[in-house]
Write a protein that holds these residues in place. Structure first.
Motif, PDB file in Angstrom:
ATOM      1  N   ILE A 120       0.833  -1.212   0.000  1.00 30.19           N
ATOM      2  CA  ILE A 120       0.000   0.000   0.000  1.00 30.19           C
ATOM      3  C   ILE A 120       0.864   1.259   0.000  1.00 30.19           C
ATOM      4  N   TYR A 121       1.763   1.352   0.980  1.00 28.46           N
ATOM      5  CA  TYR A 121       2.561   2.573   1.102  1.00 28.46           C
ATOM      6  C   TYR A 121       3.630   2.673   0.012  1.00 28.46           C
ATOM      7  N   GLY A 122       4.113   1.524  -0.443  1.00 28.00           N
ATOM      8  CA  GLY A 122       5.020   1.549  -1.584  1.00 28.00           C
ATOM      9  C   GLY A 122       4.299   2.050  -2.824  1.00 28.00           C
ATOM     10  N   GLY A 123       3.056   1.617  -3.008  1.00 31.70           N
ATOM     11  CA  GLY A 123       2.265   2.089  -4.134  1.00 31.70           C
ATOM     12  C   GLY A 123       2.001   3.586  -4.076  1.00 31.70           C
ATOM     13  N   VAL A 124       1.777   4.086  -2.851  1.00 32.88           N
ATOM     14  CA  VAL A 124       1.564   5.530  -2.687  1.00 32.88           C
ATOM     15  C   VAL A 124       2.816   6.316  -3.079  1.00 32.88           C
TER      16      VAL A 124
END
Length: 291
Positions: A120-124
């Motif tokens: 999730i945070y990598g995608g952000v």
């Protein structure tokens, strides 16, 4: 009231674009070294290829992405014309390779060791980086460039080709790691896409309203004076009745939708109103173009 705006000089605009590309490349590099690599999550594009090759052969991602981008850039320059792949694209993939190398030590203290949070945070972070690069009117090369070259040779649309290329990359990751990692990678791709849209379109949301009424003249005047919004009057013909009538097109902020509907209802309770999302509105009264 008209706003006086100073036109941005080409040199200033170019400097701004370079700053955007640099910031975007840094965010992409941080997502790779701080999140994806420590958690064995493969992204799409040449960065994903770089992650796979590093696990297979120990090749640095920065070197891999740079070496793969150079022939793609040269081929794109020759086949699609130099104007399509100018200095900013060259700068984009070179600075990305440099940023990936410069942030390599982030792997020693990853943001999280939980794969779902990492996806999730990598995608952000990745989506924010790509979105900022796109706002700089550039790319970092990669599979976007490959897709355009393949389109030239095969005639298949770039969107389909990108889907196939990213699918092959992620499927390869499943063989190397596990099927579960594909699921995390897909979550990351979804979040990346949504974040790119957010960066490109901004937080503000507007609404576009089409109003069909036999009292269009009165409604138009009230929108102009009471809501202080512009209206476009479109002449049309009813498909069933064959009668000529006017369609009013009006764009308002999200907070003004209720006021617009109440205004129309007070004049013509039988008016036909269509309200739809307008993801990005540029111009007076809304967000001004930055170009």
């Amino acid at each position: 009231m008209k706003r006086n705006r100073t036109r941005v000089s080409p040199s200033r605009s170019w400097v701004r674009d370079v700053v955007f590309v640099t910031i975007g490349a840094f965010l992409i590099a941080v997502s790779v070294n701080w999140v994806f690599v420590p958690n064995q999550i493969v992204t799409g594009g040449l960065t994903g290829v770089g992650i796979l090759l590093e696990y297979l052969f120990g090749l640095p991602i920065s070197v891999t992405t740079l070496l793969l981008n150079v022939p793609l850039f040269v081929a794109g320059w020759r086949m699609l014309g130099g104007q399509a792949f100018g200095v900013k694209t060259l700068y984009g993939f070179v600075i990305l390779a440099g940023m990936i190398q410069a942030t390599h030590d982030l792997r020693t203290a990853p943001l999280t060791n939980e794969p779902l949070l990492a996806s999730i945070y990598g995608g952000v972070l990745l989506g924010a980086g790509l979105g900022v690069v796109f706002r700089g009117r550039a790319t970092t090369g990669g599979t976007d460039l490959l897709a355009r070259l393949a389109q030239k040779l095969t005639g298949i649309s770039p969107g389909v080709l990108l889907l196939i290329i990213d699918g092959v990359i992620i499927a390869t990751a499943a063989v190397m790691f596990s099927l579960e990692r594909i699921l995390y990678a897909l979550v990351s791709l979804f979040v990346t896409g949504k974040t790119i849209d957010f960066i490109q379109e901004g937080l503000a949301r507007s609404k576009m309203a089409f109003i069909i009424s036999s009292h269009s003249g009165e409604i138009k005047e009230q929108i102009l004076h009471r809501l202080d919004r512009g209206v476009t009057q479109i002449e049309a013909v009813g498909g069933y009745t064959g009668e000529e009538r006017s369609i009013l097109l009006c764009v308002v902020s999200q907070s003004e939708v209720s006021n617009l509907k109440d205004l129309v209802r007070s004049i013509d309770p039988n008016a036909f109103v269509i309200v739809a999302d307008a993801h990005e509105v540029l111009g007076e009264g809304f967000r001004l173009p930055t170009m």
